[in-house]
Design an enzyme around this catalytic site. Structure first.
Site, PDB file in Angstrom:
ATOM      1  N   ASP A  96     -67.270 -33.199  14.047  1.00 16.98           N
ATOM      2  CA  ASP A  96     -68.267 -33.983  14.776  1.00 16.98           C
ATOM      3  C   ASP A  96     -69.228 -34.688  13.832  1.00 16.98           C
ATOM      4  O   ASP A  96     -69.664 -35.815  14.109  1.00 16.98           O
ATOM      5  CB  ASP A  96     -69.040 -33.086  15.747  1.00 16.98           C
ATOM      6  CG  ASP A  96     -68.314 -32.908  17.062  1.00 16.98           C
ATOM      7  OD1 ASP A  96     -67.911 -33.913  17.666  1.00 16.98           O
ATOM      8  OD2 ASP A  96     -68.147 -31.760  17.507  1.00 16.98           O
ATOM      9  N   GLU A 138     -74.023 -31.073  13.286  1.00 15.14           N
ATOM     10  CA  GLU A 138     -72.869 -31.948  13.533  1.00 15.14           C
ATOM     11  C   GLU A 138     -73.270 -33.279  14.144  1.00 15.14           C
ATOM     12  O   GLU A 138     -72.432 -33.989  14.694  1.00 15.14           O
ATOM     13  CB  GLU A 138     -71.827 -31.226  14.402  1.00 15.14           C
ATOM     14  CG  GLU A 138     -72.374 -30.492  15.583  1.00 15.14           C
ATOM     15  CD  GLU A 138     -71.326 -29.630  16.276  1.00 15.14           C
ATOM     16  OE1 GLU A 138     -70.148 -29.666  15.893  1.00 15.14           O
ATOM     17  OE2 GLU A 138     -71.699 -28.939  17.231  1.00 15.14           O
ATOM     18  N   HIS A 185     -64.428 -25.467  22.549  1.00 17.44           N
ATOM     19  CA  HIS A 185     -63.175 -26.206  22.558  1.00 17.44           C
ATOM     20  C   HIS A 185     -61.957 -25.296  22.678  1.00 17.44           C
ATOM     21  O   HIS A 185     -60.825 -25.771  22.544  1.00 17.44           O
ATOM     22  CB  HIS A 185     -63.062 -27.073  21.306  1.00 17.44           C
ATOM     23  CG  HIS A 185     -64.098 -28.154  21.223  1.00 17.44           C
ATOM     24  ND1 HIS A 185     -64.281 -29.085  22.212  1.00 17.44           N
ATOM     25  CD2 HIS A 185     -65.037 -28.424  20.271  1.00 17.44           C
ATOM     26  CE1 HIS A 185     -65.265 -29.910  21.877  1.00 17.44           C
ATOM     27  NE2 HIS A 185     -65.743 -29.529  20.704  1.00 17.44           N
TER      28      HIS A 185
END
Length: 265
Positions: free
Chosen positions: A186, A160, A60
């Protein structure tokens, strides 16, 4: 046998050194691929004993190959352990960042033991794994042994998803895996309570306990992501061996939000 904390590699292994000292390793998190920011963070943290590792977020964050190489050099030059959060369990990407000299990889969305085995195979040279030999930065000095150093690289699988949480015991027990890394954002989405960090919901704390128990049973280590040092310290007290204590974008935004509080006081 070489002490893992002094592994013959182009980067230090300060995470294992923290563990050898009997404490949780403190990790910084970077998504902004600015060389000056990386150097400032690494130099400041190392000079004051604030961090043991800095993770580059390739999932990310905005790091490309060249910026990743520059960042690894800056982090290692100041005695911290460079880590990478991978975009996925991909052999080519794993091999590239390990050839740069990173001391560990964090793999996202690992939901079963098969994916964890793929991660381990990508990190280790044959006959244990499938990593291709190409020591870009891991054999720069006379006496460096990149094959031996590969055995001490950390391989961490992120928990996650709901499936990963349900299978935490079997994932943690995969041979060669160093531990589980909880991604609360997540995982919160997967559990139906939304994305957030530094969270206190009972479902998240139950997940923490399950991951810690799975790692304890497997003889591996548990890690967790956070953005505030106070929250990270509490998780270290719970038993997490690697805790993210600072993250660039939340820290920048938090200090910016402080402007309003100062002028409205």
């Amino acid at each position: 046998m070489t002490d893992p904390a002094l592994a013959p590699d182009s980067a230090p292994d300060a995470v294992r050194a923290a563990w050898a000292a009997g404490r949780a390793a403190r990790n910084g998190w970077l998504t902004v691929p600015d060389p000056h920011l990386v150097e400032v963070v690494a130099a400041h943290a190392a000079g004051r004993g604030l961090l043991d590792a800095v993770t580059l977020d390739l999932q990310h964050g905005l790091f490309d190959r060249a910026r990743s190489a520059d960042a690894v050099r800056a982090i290692a030059a100041h005695g911290l352990a460079p880590l990478v959060r991978l975009p996925a369990v991909d052999e080519a990407t794993v091999g590239f960042v390990l050839d740069l000299g990173v001391r560990g990889v964090i793999a996202p969305m690992v939901s079963d033991a098969a994916a964890a085995r793929e991660l381990v195979a990508a990190c280790r040279y044959p006959p244990v794994g499938r990593r291709s030999f190409g020591p870009v930065r891991t054999a720069l000095r006379p006496g460096d042994d990149p094959v031996a150093a590969a055995d001490t690289v950390l391989a961490l699988a992120m928990v996650e998803t709901a499936d990963a949480l349900d299978r935490a015991d079997e994932i943690a027990a995969v041979p060669g895996l160093d531990g589980l890394f909880v991604g609360p954002g997540d995982l919160g989405v997967a559990l139906g309570i939304g994305a957030a960090q530094d969270r206190e919901e009972p479902a998240i704390h139950d997940a923490f306990r399950r991951v810690l128990a799975a790692c304890a049973a497997a003889g591996t280590r548990a890690a967790v992501h956070a953005t505030r040092p106070e929250y990270a310290a509490a998780r270290a007290a719970d038993g997490f061996a690697l805790v993210t204590v600072w993250s660039d974008v939340p820290a920048i935004l938090g200090s910016l939000d402080g402007v309003r509080a100062a002028f409205e006081a």
